[in-house]
Design a protein around this motif. Structure first.
Motif, PDB file in Angstrom:
ATOM      1  N   TYR A 120     116.583  -6.066  13.687  1.00 48.25           N
ATOM      2  CA  TYR A 120     118.044  -5.961  13.736  1.00 48.25           C
ATOM      3  C   TYR A 120     118.536  -4.554  14.059  1.00 48.25           C
ATOM      4  O   TYR A 120     119.566  -4.385  14.713  1.00 48.25           O
ATOM      5  CB  TYR A 120     118.660  -6.426  12.407  1.00 48.25           C
ATOM      6  N   LYS A 121     117.808  -3.514  13.655  1.00 47.31           N
ATOM      7  CA  LYS A 121     118.292  -2.148  13.832  1.00 47.31           C
ATOM      8  C   LYS A 121     118.375  -1.748  15.294  1.00 47.31           C
ATOM      9  O   LYS A 121     119.318  -1.058  15.708  1.00 47.31           O
ATOM     10  CB  LYS A 121     117.395  -1.172  13.065  1.00 47.31           C
ATOM     11  N   GLN A 122     117.388  -2.158  16.086  1.00 40.55           N
ATOM     12  CA  GLN A 122     117.383  -1.717  17.485  1.00 40.55           C
ATOM     13  C   GLN A 122     118.462  -2.383  18.326  1.00 40.55           C
ATOM     14  O   GLN A 122     118.705  -1.958  19.452  1.00 40.55           O
ATOM     15  CB  GLN A 122     116.012  -1.922  18.106  1.00 40.55           C
ATOM     16  N   ARG A 124     121.527  -2.330  17.273  1.00 37.75           N
ATOM     17  CA  ARG A 124     122.752  -1.668  16.822  1.00 37.75           C
ATOM     18  C   ARG A 124     122.770  -0.185  17.149  1.00 37.75           C
ATOM     19  O   ARG A 124     123.606   0.545  16.673  1.00 37.75           O
ATOM     20  CB  ARG A 124     122.916  -1.858  15.309  1.00 37.75           C
ATOM     21  N   ARG A 125     121.840   0.258  17.961  1.00 39.31           N
ATOM     22  CA  ARG A 125     121.767   1.668  18.322  1.00 39.31           C
ATOM     23  C   ARG A 125     122.395   1.957  19.662  1.00 39.31           C
ATOM     24  O   ARG A 125     122.273   3.049  20.198  1.00 39.31           O
ATOM     25  CB  ARG A 125     120.299   2.116  18.349  1.00 39.31           C
ATOM     26  N   ASP A 173     113.335  -2.159   7.398  1.00 34.73           N
ATOM     27  CA  ASP A 173     113.133  -1.687   8.765  1.00 34.73           C
ATOM     28  C   ASP A 173     112.794  -2.868   9.662  1.00 34.73           C
ATOM     29  O   ASP A 173     112.383  -3.938   9.196  1.00 34.73           O
ATOM     30  CB  ASP A 173     112.002  -0.663   8.828  1.00 34.73           C
ATOM     31  N   ASP A 174     112.962  -2.666  10.982  1.00 33.67           N
ATOM     32  CA  ASP A 174     112.471  -3.659  11.922  1.00 33.67           C
ATOM     33  C   ASP A 174     110.956  -3.766  11.803  1.00 33.67           C
ATOM     34  O   ASP A 174     110.270  -2.777  11.526  1.00 33.67           O
ATOM     35  CB  ASP A 174     112.847  -3.273  13.348  1.00 33.67           C
ATOM     36  N   GLU A 458     121.483  -7.018   7.274  1.00 38.37           N
ATOM     37  CA  GLU A 458     120.302  -7.188   8.115  1.00 38.37           C
ATOM     38  C   GLU A 458     120.076  -8.625   8.559  1.00 38.37           C
ATOM     39  O   GLU A 458     119.197  -8.883   9.395  1.00 38.37           O
ATOM     40  CB  GLU A 458     119.061  -6.689   7.370  1.00 38.37           C
ATOM     41  N   CYS A 462     120.647 -10.465  14.551  1.00 43.70           N
ATOM     42  CA  CYS A 462     119.232 -10.187  14.347  1.00 43.70           C
ATOM     43  C   CYS A 462     118.371 -11.211  15.084  1.00 43.70           C
ATOM     44  O   CYS A 462     118.858 -12.250  15.544  1.00 43.70           O
ATOM     45  CB  CYS A 462     118.890 -10.193  12.852  1.00 43.70           C
TER      46      CYS A 462
END
Length: 485
Positions: A120-122, A124-125, A173-174, A458, A462
């Motif tokens: 999910y984090k990548q 949102r960057r 984390d992813d 999270e 995602c």
């Protein structure tokens, strides 16, 4: 629980094509132009052939070919490369049988699936900050899956090898970063894999994309380079974008959907050469809107289904594009079509339409049954998929739930919560007891209530990989023993 990549062990040999005659081998000379299109010369126009041999021999491309990927093979061995034999680890070995036939794993949907990997984090960057996932699909060989998102980016995630240490152990984390990131110039409408893609042969590792105001692009899935473009022009001699795209089962042609027309490109002849077929007949019968979805039946059926925003689905003969049927009844524009594994049934879904319709292509007078999903209040395109055995269908919905249906009866079997927002993508692994989901929808900041779209949890926007239990055997007590391969 699955802790590594097991796909070489579970690869169904009956689905591996024979490369004795060669797949479409593309040798290209890259010539960059201002519009970022690529032109290359063709060195061979041979097509794929289906192999009935349960243990085919996969022959890498000969060293005479001149693509950068082929040159890597030449550097390792200047002579003709030996054939690579694919082996399958059978669950048991019978000495009386000369060979062990592959059988699809029987999935048990009574047990909640386990989430192996989460990302999910990548997503949102990037800018815009309201980026969200739009679609997801496994590669034909099951080695990776490809996602599309609102930031005009496609990301490929490989399944980790068994014993791999690349996965993050931190729970927030992813699981691991994307192995490939491809940036398109505009919004991505559709994408599809080359049907005989195999990670063991880099030449076949390609996928096609259709993008707003751009031609169809063929991307290298190993390097991220643009291999070639297929360009369609309108009456003003301007490039027009395809809204849907798909390879035919033989992998020799690309079918693309446009407004009231379908254009067919030869894979071996990139550029502006194509055949154009109108979806509206002289008697005004056919499809009047944008062709938004394309699907092919099994090889022997020679049928092509197209969905349109005019709420109709049409079935054509692939050979001559003869219109066979036009299906009516969808409440919204058709966004996804898919044939059953035997080719006798067609499943269609539409935008803001809560029902997936099942049609018998041998008798299209009435709908066989309808499968419910939560989709009444979202403009998001929601996809569904049929498991490799052909017995069950899985679909997402705007409530974040994945529903599983029995295709023989049309009855609901089970469901599980896959995300906290719209599950727009669902895809079964081609031969393992896995599935991948993508979720997300467009959000807008409201200054009055102080909402902040950057503060998503999270389980929103995602992608996840899920493992299902497998019915392996019935124990002495009559219970079902479940597990993963």
């Amino acid at each position: 629980m699955m802790n590594g990549r097991l796909w070489p062990r579970w690869r169904p040999l009956s689905r591996q094509p024979s490369f004795n005659s060669g797949i479409p081998q593309l040798s290209y000379d890259l010539k960059e132009k201002n519009d970022k299109e690529v032109i290359f010369e063709v060195c061979s126009e041979t097509g794929c052939q289906w192999s009935q041999n349960p243990l085919p021999s996969l022959t890498p491309p000969p060293p005479s070919l001149s693509s950068p990927l082929k040159k890597r093979h030449m550097d390792n061995n200047n002579s003709d490369l030996p054939s690579v034999e694919v082996e399958v680890e059978a669950p048991y070995q019978n000495e009386d049988e000369e060979e062990c036939k592959y059988s699809w794993p029987e999935l048990s949907f009574d047990i909640h699936p386990y989430r192996n990997y989460h990302f999910y984090k990548q997503f949102r960057r990037t800018t815009p900050s309201n980026n969200f996932l739009k679609a997801l699909n496994w590669s034909p060989d099951g080695s990776c899956f490809l996602t599309s998102s609102e930031d005009n980016t496609l990301r490929a995630f490989n399944l980790p090898y068994e014993g791999s240490t690349e996965c993050s152990l931190h729970p927030h984390d992813d699981s691991y970063p994307a192995n490939l990131v491809v940036k398109e110039g505009e919004s991505v409408y559709d994408f599809c894999w080359y049907p005989y893609m195999s990670a063991s042969d880099p030449v076949t590792c390609v996928f096609a994309t259709s993008t707003r105001d751009h031609p169809i692009h063929l991307w290298d899935a190993t390097s991220g380079e643009l291999r070639c473009s297929y360009r369609a022009y309108d009456a003003m001699d301007e490039i027009t974008a395809a809204f849907s795209v798909g390879f035919n089962p033989a992998g020799t042609k690309i079918f693309a959907g446009y407004n009231k027309s379908i254009r067919v490109f030869d894979v071996h002849r990139p550029g502006r050469d194509f055949e154009q077929h109108s979806t509206l007949q002289r008697n005004k019968e056919g499809q009047r809107g944008i062709i938004s979805a394309i699907a092919f039946g099994p090889n022997d059926s020679k049928m092509l289904a197209t969905g349109s925003y005019d709420q109709t689905t049409a079935i054509y003969s692939e050979d001559n594009m003869e219109l066979l049927y036009v299906l009516h009844g969808q409440e919204g524009g058709v966004t996804h079509v898919q044939f059953s594994k035997d080719g006798n049934y067609l499943y269609t879904g539409g935008r803001k339409d809560p029902f997936i319709m099942c049609w018998d292509v041998r008798n299209t007078v009435e709908v066989v049954y309808k499968l419910y999903r939560s989709a009444e209040h979202t403009n998001q395109r929601i996809s569904f998929d049929i498991e490799p055995s052909g017995k069950h269908l899985g679909t997402g919905g705007q409530d974040g739930t994945v529903n599983i249906y029995d295709l023989q009866t049309g009855q609901w079997v089970s469901g599980f919560q896959a995300a906290a927002d719209t599950v727009n993508g669902f895809s079964f692994h081609p031969f393992m007891p896995l599935a991948a989901t993508s979720s997300g929808h467009r959000r807008f900041e409201d200054p009055d209530d102080g909402s902040d779209i950057s503060k998503l949890n999270e389980d929103e926007n995602c992608a996840s990989v899920w493992s299902f239990s497998v019915v392996s055997q019935v124990d002495n007590n009559g219970g079902i023993e479940s597990g993963t391969p």
